[in-house]
Design an enzyme around this catalytic site. Structure first.
Site, PDB file in Angstrom:
ATOM      1  N   HIS A  21       1.229  -1.251  -0.030  1.00 48.62           N
ATOM      2  CA  HIS A  21      -0.038  -0.396   0.024  1.00 48.62           C
ATOM      3  C   HIS A  21       1.053   1.320   0.116  1.00 48.62           C
ATOM      4  O   HIS A  21       1.694   1.007   0.875  1.00 48.62           O
ATOM      5  CB  HIS A  21      -0.803  -0.082   0.910  1.00 48.62           C
ATOM      6  CG  HIS A  21      -2.044   1.412   1.481  1.00 48.62           C
ATOM      7  ND1 HIS A  21      -3.030   0.785   0.537  1.00 48.62           N
ATOM      8  CD2 HIS A  21      -1.506   1.990   2.186  1.00 48.62           C
ATOM      9  CE1 HIS A  21      -3.763   2.627   0.723  1.00 48.62           C
ATOM     10  NE2 HIS A  21      -2.975   3.374   1.603  1.00 48.62           N
ATOM     11  N   ASP A  73     -15.165   1.954   6.692  1.00 52.23           N
ATOM     12  CA  ASP A  73     -14.605   2.796   6.284  1.00 52.23           C
ATOM     13  C   ASP A  73     -14.984   3.128   5.438  1.00 52.23           C
ATOM     14  O   ASP A  73     -14.546   4.950   5.222  1.00 52.23           O
ATOM     15  CB  ASP A  73     -12.684   2.249   5.529  1.00 52.23           C
ATOM     16  CG  ASP A  73     -11.951   2.983   5.199  1.00 52.23           C
ATOM     17  OD1 ASP A  73     -11.813   4.210   5.745  1.00 52.23           O
ATOM     18  OD2 ASP A  73     -11.733   3.253   4.482  1.00 52.23           O
TER      19      ASP A  73
HETATM   20  N1  URA Z   1      -5.789   6.693   3.004  1.00 48.91           N
HETATM   21  C1  URA Z   1      -6.622   5.919   3.572  1.00 48.91           C
HETATM   22  O1  URA Z   1      -7.264   5.032   2.633  1.00 48.91           O
HETATM   23  N2  URA Z   1      -7.731   6.405   4.591  1.00 48.91           N
HETATM   24  C2  URA Z   1      -7.250   7.596   5.135  1.00 48.91           C
HETATM   25  O2  URA Z   1      -7.530   7.547   6.014  1.00 48.91           O
HETATM   26  C3  URA Z   1      -6.356   8.371   4.135  1.00 48.91           C
HETATM   27  C4  URA Z   1      -5.885   7.617   3.596  1.00 48.91           C
END
Ligand code: URA
Length: 431
Positions: A80, A159
């Site tokens: 990532h 999320d």
């Molecule tokens: N990228 C993400 O996936 N989440 C965040 O909170 C900030 C950057």
């Protein structure tokens, strides 16, 4: 929920049960946005302990579907990047690492901001399918060791909701909230080993090394707490990575790099991240051997061939990449050097803004993106240029974007008598 907001507001730690109650309630719709917003702001000011952050990550990861990739029969790793300008490392690393025998089953995002994400870049290859069913995704990983698809289904719904809320309540830049957001997606996507490219500098989310280090340390510790080997590389994003910024343009640069003609900085960062992916995937004992294996995969053509079979397997026209027939914005415009000398550092943030003005990025999730737009740095910092030679090449689809871009670009170019000091690309590795 009022009691829990109050508890966090007063700086107390929340228990596992309390955190799961909040995330579960929010996803179910029992806890309204305004209470969640107050809670996020309390975290912004009061922070969270490592235990709380790991629990939050775990609650978010469990909020929707979770992939179980254990049936793939090999160890696989995920990578990532916290995002940067010209960051096309996933496209390079996938085939490099897969050709060394470590499985890469990756879900990526579309980009918000300056340029597209990995999925936008791949969409510039005609026919390429960014959406596969889970069965197709797994079958492809089993067959060729590599698949990259768009995040789909019901992966980490907590999320999705919380990030949208943070975006409009000035709570994005909270380290526990960022760390749990990133790590919950990696955990839900089934990663066994995780390599994080945490960028710092003008073109990155984290502006300083210190901030990047704090974020990286927390993410590595969350990974450890949840039983996933996690390694973070801190890399510099004060200038764009490589020469190309923009979706099709970056895929063409990746094709060059896989054939041994890539820019030095892109190669250096990719070798470092890839070597750690091989370590995390158990293919090599140390990072030096990892770098060597990756160099061999580039030199032998194995990585390039893996890239082509990856494109073909997902329906993409690999021949169009070989023949460089990707759609690139037709009108292009060179920015010429006014004087002779050394090109000074390009500010990554400003180059990103330029790419955005030209149409390569999106402002909101719904904005259109011009896959053929962008900028190519014909000369990078430290290179010699003669007056009248092109330094930047702009690609945009309309006269209006090009005119706006031209104005921005002219102020960006600086040429000096002294060669600039080039920044260290890799600051440190945290594991
Ligand atoms: N990228 C993400 O996936 N989440 C965040 O909170 C900030 C950057």
């Amino acid at each position: 929920m009022v009691d829990l907001i109050e508890k966090k507001r007063d700086g107390q730690a929340l228990s596992k049960e309390e955190i799961h109650f909040i995330i579960g309630g929010y996803v179910q719709g029992d806890i309204p946005d305004y209470q969640m917003a107050a809670w996020a702001m309390a975290i912004f000011f009061r922070g969270m302990s490592l235990e709380e952050t790991a629990e939050l990550t775990s609650a978010m990861a469990q909020s929707g579907d979770q992939l179980d990739l254990s049936g793939l029969g090999g160890r696989f790793v995920d990578k990532h990047s916290t995002g940067g300008v010209g960051d096309k490392t996933t496209l390079l690393l996938g085939p490099m690492v897969a050709s060394c025998g470590v499985l890469v089953a990756k879900m990526s995002g579309r980009g918000l901001g300056h340029t597209g994400g990995t999925i936008d870049k791949l969409s510039s290859v005609p026919g390429f399918r960014v959406e596969l069913s889970q069965a197709e995704f797994l079958a492809q990983v089993q067959k060729i060791g590599l698949s990259v698809i768009a995040q789909s289904g019901n992966l980490v719904p907590a999320d999705k909701k919380l990030y949208a809320l943070r975006d409009v309540t000035a709570t994005v830049s909270s380290i526990p909230l960022i760390a749990s957001s990133v790590m919950s997606k990696k955990i839900a996507a089934g990663a066994q080993g995780i390599v994080l490219d945490v960028k710092y500098g003008s073109g990155a989310f984290m502006k300083t090394v210190e901030e990047a280090q704090r974020l990286a340390t927390i993410m590595v510790n969350i990974g450890k707490a949840l039983g996933r080997q996690t390694i973070a590389v801190l890399s510099n994003m004060n200038q764009p990575l490589g020469r190309a910024v923009g979706n099709s343009l970056e895929v063409l640069e990746v094709a060059d790099a896989l054939q041994g003609k890539g820019p030095r900085d892109l190669l250096e960062v990719s070798l470092e991240l890839g070597a750690w992916m091989l370590v995390a995937g158990g293919a090599v004992a140390n990072v030096e051997t990892g770098r060597e294996r990756l160099r061999q995969s580039l030199a032998s053509g194995a990585a390039w061939n893996k890239f082509l079979s990856f494109l073909t397997e997902q329906g993409g026209d690999a021949q169009a990449v070989i023949d460089r027939r990707l759609k690139v914005a037709p009108s292009n415009l060179p920015i010429l050097a006014r004087e002779t000398g050394y090109v000074q550092l390009f500010d990554a943030h400003k180059i990103g803004s330029l790419a955005m003005v030209l149409g390569a990025g999106r402002v909101t999730k719904e904005s259109p993106i011009d896959l053929g737009a962008g900028v190519v740095l014909m000369k990078k910092a430290g290179e010699w240029v003669e007056a009248g030679e092109p330094i930047l090449q702009l690609y945009g689809s309309s006269n209006q974007t090009l005119t706006e871009g031209l104005e921005l670009a002219q102020n960006l170019v600086k040429v000096g008598r002294e060669a600039p000091e080039l920044p260290l690309l890799i600051e440190k590795v945290i594991q």
